[in-house]
Design a protein around this motif. Structure first.
Motif, PDB file in Angstrom:
ATOM      1  N   GLN A 163       0.915  -1.195   0.018  1.00  0.00           N
ATOM      2  CA  GLN A 163      -0.057   0.029  -0.033  1.00  0.00           C
ATOM      3  C   GLN A 163       1.018   1.285  -0.001  1.00  0.00           C
ATOM      4  OE1 GLN A 163      -2.582   0.219   3.322  1.00  0.00           O
ATOM      5  NE2 GLN A 163      -3.526   2.096   2.695  1.00  0.00           N
ATOM      6  N   VAL A 164       0.808   2.288  -0.974  1.00  0.00           N
ATOM      7  CA  VAL A 164       1.324   3.341  -1.064  1.00  0.00           C
ATOM      8  C   VAL A 164       1.062   4.424   0.098  1.00  0.00           C
ATOM      9  CG1 VAL A 164       1.852   5.494  -2.628  1.00  0.00           C
ATOM     10  CG2 VAL A 164       1.838   2.899  -3.650  1.00  0.00           C
ATOM     11  N   GLN A 165       1.918   4.763   0.607  1.00  0.00           N
ATOM     12  CA  GLN A 165       1.700   5.677   1.705  1.00  0.00           C
ATOM     13  C   GLN A 165       2.655   6.562   2.085  1.00  0.00           C
ATOM     14  OE1 GLN A 165       0.572   3.482   5.710  1.00  0.00           O
ATOM     15  NE2 GLN A 165      -0.841   5.143   6.023  1.00  0.00           N
ATOM     16  N   LEU A 166       2.136   7.956   2.403  1.00  0.00           N
ATOM     17  CA  LEU A 166       2.972   8.832   2.703  1.00  0.00           C
ATOM     18  C   LEU A 166       2.347   9.622   4.255  1.00  0.00           C
ATOM     19  CD1 LEU A 166       3.505  11.227  -0.294  1.00  0.00           C
ATOM     20  CD2 LEU A 166       5.219   9.805   0.568  1.00  0.00           C
ATOM     21  N   VAL A 167       3.527   9.485   5.257  1.00  0.00           N
ATOM     22  CA  VAL A 167       3.100   9.921   6.548  1.00  0.00           C
ATOM     23  C   VAL A 167       4.045  11.255   7.153  1.00  0.00           C
ATOM     24  CG1 VAL A 167       2.781   9.252   8.938  1.00  0.00           C
ATOM     25  CG2 VAL A 167       2.274   7.690   7.082  1.00  0.00           C
ATOM     26  N   GLU A 168       3.184  11.992   7.286  1.00  0.00           N
ATOM     27  CA  GLU A 168       4.026  13.772   7.714  1.00  0.00           C
ATOM     28  C   GLU A 168       4.238  13.334   9.333  1.00  0.00           C
ATOM     29  OE1 GLU A 168       1.352  14.754   4.198  1.00  0.00           O
ATOM     30  OE2 GLU A 168       1.322  13.378   6.180  1.00  0.00           O
ATOM     31  N   SER A 169       5.226  13.991   9.673  1.00  0.00           N
ATOM     32  CA  SER A 169       5.269  14.169  11.335  1.00  0.00           C
ATOM     33  C   SER A 169       6.240  15.141  11.688  1.00  0.00           C
ATOM     34  CB  SER A 169       6.024  12.636  11.966  1.00  0.00           C
ATOM     35  OG  SER A 169       7.410  12.527  11.138  1.00  0.00           O
ATOM     36  N   GLY A 170       6.377  15.598  12.993  1.00  0.00           N
ATOM     37  CA  GLY A 170       7.243  16.610  13.283  1.00  0.00           C
ATOM     38  C   GLY A 170       6.413  17.989  13.825  1.00  0.00           C
ATOM     39  N   GLY A 171       5.132  17.887  13.149  1.00  0.00           N
ATOM     40  CA  GLY A 171       4.351  19.357  13.453  1.00  0.00           C
ATOM     41  C   GLY A 171       4.038  19.722  14.829  1.00  0.00           C
ATOM     42  N   GLY A 172       3.562  20.726  15.240  1.00  0.00           N
ATOM     43  CA  GLY A 172       3.253  21.344  16.593  1.00  0.00           C
ATOM     44  C   GLY A 172       3.075  22.615  16.441  1.00  0.00           C
ATOM     45  N   LEU A 173       3.066  23.246  17.715  1.00  0.00           N
ATOM     46  CA  LEU A 173       2.875  24.476  18.206  1.00  0.00           C
ATOM     47  C   LEU A 173       4.144  25.003  18.457  1.00  0.00           C
ATOM     48  CD1 LEU A 173       1.164  26.993  18.921  1.00  0.00           C
ATOM     49  CD2 LEU A 173       0.702  25.793  21.129  1.00  0.00           C
ATOM     50  N   VAL A 174       4.624  26.141  17.845  1.00  0.00           N
ATOM     51  CA  VAL A 174       5.766  26.941  18.309  1.00  0.00           C
ATOM     52  C   VAL A 174       5.542  28.364  18.402  1.00  0.00           C
ATOM     53  CG1 VAL A 174       7.338  25.193  17.358  1.00  0.00           C
ATOM     54  CG2 VAL A 174       6.594  26.926  15.859  1.00  0.00           C
ATOM     55  N   GLN A 175       6.317  29.087  18.964  1.00  0.00           N
ATOM     56  CA  GLN A 175       6.311  30.474  19.060  1.00  0.00           C
ATOM     57  C   GLN A 175       6.914  31.180  17.696  1.00  0.00           C
ATOM     58  OE1 GLN A 175       8.181  31.862  22.634  1.00  0.00           O
ATOM     59  NE2 GLN A 175       6.419  31.143  23.923  1.00  0.00           N
ATOM     60  N   PRO A 176       6.478  32.334  17.310  1.00  0.00           N
ATOM     61  CA  PRO A 176       7.187  32.898  16.255  1.00  0.00           C
ATOM     62  C   PRO A 176       8.691  32.916  16.692  1.00  0.00           C
ATOM     63  CG  PRO A 176       5.310  34.060  16.784  1.00  0.00           C
ATOM     64  CD  PRO A 176       5.395  33.043  18.018  1.00  0.00           C
ATOM     65  N   GLY A 177       9.438  32.843  15.384  1.00  0.00           N
ATOM     66  CA  GLY A 177      10.931  32.860  15.493  1.00  0.00           C
ATOM     67  C   GLY A 177      11.477  31.485  15.671  1.00  0.00           C
ATOM     68  N   GLY A 178      10.559  30.597  16.086  1.00  0.00           N
ATOM     69  CA  GLY A 178      11.077  29.241  16.316  1.00  0.00           C
ATOM     70  C   GLY A 178      11.334  28.302  14.971  1.00  0.00           C
ATOM     71  N   SER A 179      11.406  26.990  15.317  1.00  0.00           N
ATOM     72  CA  SER A 179      11.916  26.136  14.221  1.00  0.00           C
ATOM     73  C   SER A 179      11.305  24.843  14.203  1.00  0.00           C
ATOM     74  CB  SER A 179      13.459  25.951  14.193  1.00  0.00           C
ATOM     75  OG  SER A 179      14.216  26.996  13.870  1.00  0.00           O
ATOM     76  N   LEU A 180      10.813  24.189  13.164  1.00  0.00           N
ATOM     77  CA  LEU A 180      10.293  22.750  13.209  1.00  0.00           C
ATOM     78  C   LEU A 180      11.079  21.931  12.029  1.00  0.00           C
ATOM     79  CD1 LEU A 180       6.381  23.305  13.516  1.00  0.00           C
ATOM     80  CD2 LEU A 180       8.313  22.266  15.310  1.00  0.00           C
ATOM     81  N   ARG A 181      11.082  20.863  12.170  1.00  0.00           N
ATOM     82  CA  ARG A 181      11.564  19.941  11.128  1.00  0.00           C
ATOM     83  C   ARG A 181      10.352  19.142  10.893  1.00  0.00           C
ATOM     84  NH1 ARG A 181      15.657  15.147  11.051  1.00  0.00           N
ATOM     85  NH2 ARG A 181      16.720  15.170   8.955  1.00  0.00           N
ATOM     86  N   LEU A 182      10.023  19.060   9.767  1.00  0.00           N
ATOM     87  CA  LEU A 182       8.830  18.143   9.231  1.00  0.00           C
ATOM     88  C   LEU A 182       9.504  17.069   8.798  1.00  0.00           C
ATOM     89  CD1 LEU A 182       6.099  20.539   8.000  1.00  0.00           C
ATOM     90  CD2 LEU A 182       6.665  19.889  10.355  1.00  0.00           C
ATOM     91  N   SER A 183       8.934  15.608   8.735  1.00  0.00           N
ATOM     92  CA  SER A 183       9.296  14.574   8.186  1.00  0.00           C
ATOM     93  C   SER A 183       8.236  13.942   7.230  1.00  0.00           C
ATOM     94  CB  SER A 183       9.974  13.684   8.930  1.00  0.00           C
ATOM     95  OG  SER A 183      10.900  14.071   9.920  1.00  0.00           O
ATOM     96  N   CYS A 184       8.669  13.397   6.099  1.00  0.00           N
ATOM     97  CA  CYS A 184       7.708  12.905   5.432  1.00  0.00           C
ATOM     98  C   CYS A 184       8.206  11.239   4.948  1.00  0.00           C
ATOM     99  CB  CYS A 184       7.511  13.399   4.144  1.00  0.00           C
ATOM    100  SG  CYS A 184       6.360  12.645   2.648  1.00  0.00           S
TER     101      CYS A 184
END
Length: 120
Positions: free
Chosen positions: A1-22
């Motif tokens: 089964q073909v699937q893409l799953v995202e992770s790494g999101g959330g709540l951050v303050q302005p100026g902050g950083s996030l790293r999303l994964s696929c």
């Protein structure tokens, strides 16, 4: 089964950083260009970044240049989106998608998305 799953999101303050994964399953990312898209409530989906399959060239709209970095790890069958200096306007649901033709073409497979919220 073909699937893409995202992770790494959330709540951050302005100026902050996030790293999303696929993460991909059911197919090999090596042969696919992978794009990141986002959609804020009441707005149309917009393109955030794309990385090509052939030479891993990265593409960004002006809104993300200098702040976002897309990368791929074919050994892990994954693509990442590093987002720095986040702004409230970056809030939205982020999706990764795959095209076996190229970044300029319609995406064939889509993940379900993950929420990113930028707020004090």
């Amino acid at each position: 089964q073909v699937q893409l799953v995202e992770s790494g999101g959330g709540l951050v303050q302005p100026g902050g950083s996030l790293r999303l994964s696929c993460a991909a399953s059911g197919f090999t990312l090596d042969y696919y260009s992978i794009g990141w898209f986002r959609q804020a409530p009441g707005k149309e989906r917009e393109w955030v970044s794309c990385i090509s399959s052939s030479d891993s060239r990265a593409y960004y709209p002006n809104s993300g240049k200098g702040r976002f970095t897309i990368s791929r790890d074919n050994a892990r069958n994954a693509v990442y989106l590093q987002m720095n200096n986040l702004k409230s306007s970056d809030t939205g649901r982020y999706y990764c998608a795959a095209s076996n033709i190229g970044c300029s073409y319609p995406m064939e497979f889509w993940g379900k998305g993950i929420q990113v919220t930028i707020s004090p």
